[in-house]
Design an enzyme around this catalytic site. Structure first.
Site, PDB file in Angstrom:
ATOM      1  N   ASP A   3       0.812  -1.214   0.000  1.00  0.00           N
ATOM      2  CA  ASP A   3       0.000   0.000   0.000  1.00  0.00           C
ATOM      3  C   ASP A   3       0.861   1.286   0.000  1.00  0.00           C
ATOM      4  O   ASP A   3       1.622   1.514   0.942  1.00  0.00           O
ATOM      5  CB  ASP A   3      -0.894   0.048   1.239  1.00  0.00           C
ATOM      6  CG  ASP A   3      -1.735  -1.214   1.438  1.00  0.00           C
ATOM      7  OD1 ASP A   3      -1.248  -2.324   1.132  1.00  0.00           O
ATOM      8  OD2 ASP A   3      -2.868  -1.083   1.943  1.00  0.00           O
ATOM      9  N   GLU A  34      -4.309   2.062  -2.606  1.00  0.00           N
ATOM     10  CA  GLU A  34      -5.541   2.501  -1.935  1.00  0.00           C
ATOM     11  C   GLU A  34      -5.360   3.663  -0.964  1.00  0.00           C
ATOM     12  O   GLU A  34      -6.335   4.326  -0.621  1.00  0.00           O
ATOM     13  CB  GLU A  34      -6.203   1.326  -1.196  1.00  0.00           C
ATOM     14  CG  GLU A  34      -5.412   0.870   0.017  1.00  0.00           C
ATOM     15  CD  GLU A  34      -6.277   0.292   1.126  1.00  0.00           C
ATOM     16  OE1 GLU A  34      -7.493   0.187   0.961  1.00  0.00           O
ATOM     17  OE2 GLU A  34      -5.700  -0.019   2.180  1.00  0.00           O
ATOM     18  N   ASN A  35      -4.113   3.922  -0.512  1.00  0.00           N
ATOM     19  CA  ASN A  35      -3.890   4.996   0.463  1.00  0.00           C
ATOM     20  C   ASN A  35      -3.050   6.143  -0.097  1.00  0.00           C
ATOM     21  O   ASN A  35      -2.494   6.943   0.655  1.00  0.00           O
ATOM     22  CB  ASN A  35      -3.188   4.465   1.714  1.00  0.00           C
ATOM     23  CG  ASN A  35      -3.891   3.274   2.320  1.00  0.00           C
ATOM     24  OD1 ASN A  35      -3.399   2.145   2.237  1.00  0.00           O
ATOM     25  ND2 ASN A  35      -5.054   3.508   2.897  1.00  0.00           N
ATOM     26  N   ASN A  62     -10.181  -1.514   0.749  1.00  0.00           N
ATOM     27  CA  ASN A  62     -11.335  -0.926   1.435  1.00  0.00           C
ATOM     28  C   ASN A  62     -11.405   0.597   1.244  1.00  0.00           C
ATOM     29  O   ASN A  62     -12.460   1.193   1.425  1.00  0.00           O
ATOM     30  CB  ASN A  62     -11.334  -1.275   2.928  1.00  0.00           C
ATOM     31  CG  ASN A  62     -10.030  -0.925   3.609  1.00  0.00           C
ATOM     32  OD1 ASN A  62      -8.956  -1.323   3.162  1.00  0.00           O
ATOM     33  ND2 ASN A  62     -10.110  -0.168   4.682  1.00  0.00           N
ATOM     34  N   HIS A  63     -10.277   1.218   0.852  1.00  0.00           N
ATOM     35  CA  HIS A  63     -10.289   2.669   0.589  1.00  0.00           C
ATOM     36  C   HIS A  63     -10.515   2.987  -0.892  1.00  0.00           C
ATOM     37  O   HIS A  63     -10.264   4.124  -1.321  1.00  0.00           O
ATOM     38  CB  HIS A  63      -8.984   3.305   1.078  1.00  0.00           C
ATOM     39  CG  HIS A  63      -8.865   3.333   2.568  1.00  0.00           C
ATOM     40  ND1 HIS A  63      -9.675   4.129   3.355  1.00  0.00           N
ATOM     41  CD2 HIS A  63      -8.072   2.643   3.418  1.00  0.00           C
ATOM     42  CE1 HIS A  63      -9.370   3.941   4.626  1.00  0.00           C
ATOM     43  NE2 HIS A  63      -8.403   3.038   4.709  1.00  0.00           N
ATOM     44  N   HIS A 150      -6.614  -8.474   0.241  1.00  0.00           N
ATOM     45  CA  HIS A 150      -6.588  -7.252   1.042  1.00  0.00           C
ATOM     46  C   HIS A 150      -7.378  -7.522   2.312  1.00  0.00           C
ATOM     47  O   HIS A 150      -8.608  -7.522   2.303  1.00  0.00           O
ATOM     48  CB  HIS A 150      -7.209  -6.111   0.223  1.00  0.00           C
ATOM     49  CG  HIS A 150      -6.929  -4.768   0.794  1.00  0.00           C
ATOM     50  ND1 HIS A 150      -5.726  -4.126   0.597  1.00  0.00           N
ATOM     51  CD2 HIS A 150      -7.667  -3.952   1.580  1.00  0.00           C
ATOM     52  CE1 HIS A 150      -5.758  -2.963   1.229  1.00  0.00           C
ATOM     53  NE2 HIS A 150      -6.916  -2.840   1.833  1.00  0.00           N
ATOM     54  N   HIS A 175      -2.948  -4.394   3.065  1.00  0.00           N
ATOM     55  CA  HIS A 175      -3.861  -3.734   4.003  1.00  0.00           C
ATOM     56  C   HIS A 175      -3.292  -3.477   5.399  1.00  0.00           C
ATOM     57  O   HIS A 175      -3.586  -2.435   5.973  1.00  0.00           O
ATOM     58  CB  HIS A 175      -5.199  -4.481   4.145  1.00  0.00           C
ATOM     59  CG  HIS A 175      -6.127  -3.894   5.175  1.00  0.00           C
ATOM     60  ND1 HIS A 175      -6.784  -2.689   4.987  1.00  0.00           N
ATOM     61  CD2 HIS A 175      -6.486  -4.303   6.408  1.00  0.00           C
ATOM     62  CE1 HIS A 175      -7.528  -2.422   6.060  1.00  0.00           C
ATOM     63  NE2 HIS A 175      -7.353  -3.375   6.938  1.00  0.00           N
ATOM     64  N   HIS A 177      -0.211  -2.914   6.261  1.00  0.00           N
ATOM     65  CA  HIS A 177       0.900  -1.967   6.129  1.00  0.00           C
ATOM     66  C   HIS A 177       2.165  -2.419   6.843  1.00  0.00           C
ATOM     67  O   HIS A 177       3.141  -1.663   6.907  1.00  0.00           O
ATOM     68  CB  HIS A 177       0.517  -0.552   6.590  1.00  0.00           C
ATOM     69  CG  HIS A 177      -0.558   0.081   5.766  1.00  0.00           C
ATOM     70  ND1 HIS A 177      -0.856   1.435   5.809  1.00  0.00           N
ATOM     71  CD2 HIS A 177      -1.424  -0.450   4.864  1.00  0.00           C
ATOM     72  CE1 HIS A 177      -1.852   1.703   4.981  1.00  0.00           C
ATOM     73  NE2 HIS A 177      -2.218   0.574   4.403  1.00  0.00           N
TER      74      HIS A 177
HETATM   75 FE   FE2 Z   1      -3.880   0.242   3.091  1.00  0.00          FE
HETATM   76 FE   FE2 Z   2      -6.867  -1.346   3.340  1.00  0.00          FE
END
Ligand code: FE2
Ligand code: FE2
Length: 269
Positions: A3, A34-35, A62-63, A150, A175, A177
């Site tokens: 990520d 995603e981040n 999820n983001h 994820h 996810h 990290h």
């Molecule tokens: Fe993430």
């Molecule tokens: Fe995530």
């Protein structure tokens, strides 16, 4: 590559990825984005920058929808995927087949876990249905299959890895990290790592500034908005070699470049 978090992660990724690709002689690179946008979501401009820097596919999580501009963009960009077990009718796709050098093809799919996450449709059956559409190997429809799970829970990720062992090239978690030390080739030939880690500043709480993030645990009243930490990023990822005859893994190593974490760089000649 795990990520990418905030500007620190983005800048390090776009700066280092071309050199990393060359050094590792990488035929194919997948980046979780995603981040990227201040910790929450991915803008189309950032996606374009990652693709230009050498990403072949970008995955989300999820983001996925935190930056709403990604919704029209994902419909037009086959190299950007989101978890495939979102409900039917969700924008974009959860699996994509992309060309690799030498006329080869790679299937990349992403699922999201359900333990300690927003519950989606069954990630196991979603992946099984997609993988069943393809054959892997020299005469197959694809020469490699990469699965990004994820998810929060190590147990769910390991269960997923073992479920598809021998049928895909790589199962890698994203996810959390935090890179796990369990990268290995499972007994039937699939490379596996519970979590790839992040591309972000590790002087932080999973990429976010540590003061504000820690306060959330000390006090249960709303505080300041979380913001990404801005120190030098460590790029964390997993390096896999596969055999085109079978699509299975022959080598797996961790990559950690720059920033605070101990450095790891596979030797490739
Ligand atoms: Fe993430
Ligand atoms: Fe995530």
């Amino acid at each position: 590559m795990g990520d990418v978090v905030g500007r620190s992660g983005r800048d390090a990724l776009t700066r280092e990825l071309p050199g990393l690709r060359a050094k590792l002689k990488a035929d194919f690179v997948v980046v979780n984005g995603e981040n990227a946008s201040h910790g929450f979501g991915l803008s189309p401009d950032m996606a374009r920058a990652f693709l230009a820097a050498g990403a072949d596919v970008i995955t989300l999580g999820n983001h996925a929808w935190d930056r709403k501009e990604i919704i029209p963009y994902i419909e037009t960009e086959a190299r950007l995927i989101r978890p495939m077990n979102y409900p039917p009718g969700t924008p974009g796709r959860g699996a994509t087949v992309i060309d690799a050098p030498g006329g080869r093809k790679v299937l990349v799919l992403q699922v999201m876990g359900r333990l300690f996450m927003d519950p989606l449709d069954d990630p196991f059956r979603a992946a099984q249905a997609e993988i069943a559409k393809h054959t892997m190997g020299a005469q197959g429809s694809v020469q490699a299959i990469i699965c990004d799970i994820h998810a929060e829970a190590s147990s769910e990720k390991l269960a997923f890895g073992h479920s598809f062992d021998g049928r895909v090239s790589l199962v890698v978690g994203t996810h959390t990290h935090i890179p796990t030390a369990d990268h290995q080739i499972l007994e039937n030939g699939t490379a596996y790592q519970t979590d790839a880690g992040m591309c972000g500043d590790y002087n932080s709480v999973i990429g976010m500034q540590k003061g504000g993030a820690a306060l959330r645990f000390w006090k249960k009243v709303p505080g300041e908005k979380l913001a990404p930490a801005e120190g030098e990023a460590t790029l964390c990822g997993i390096f896999v070699e596969t055999d085109d005859a079978t699509g299975l893994a022959t080598r797996v190593e961790a990559v950690r470049l720059g920033g605070r974490l101990s450095q790891l760089m596979p030797a490739v000649d």
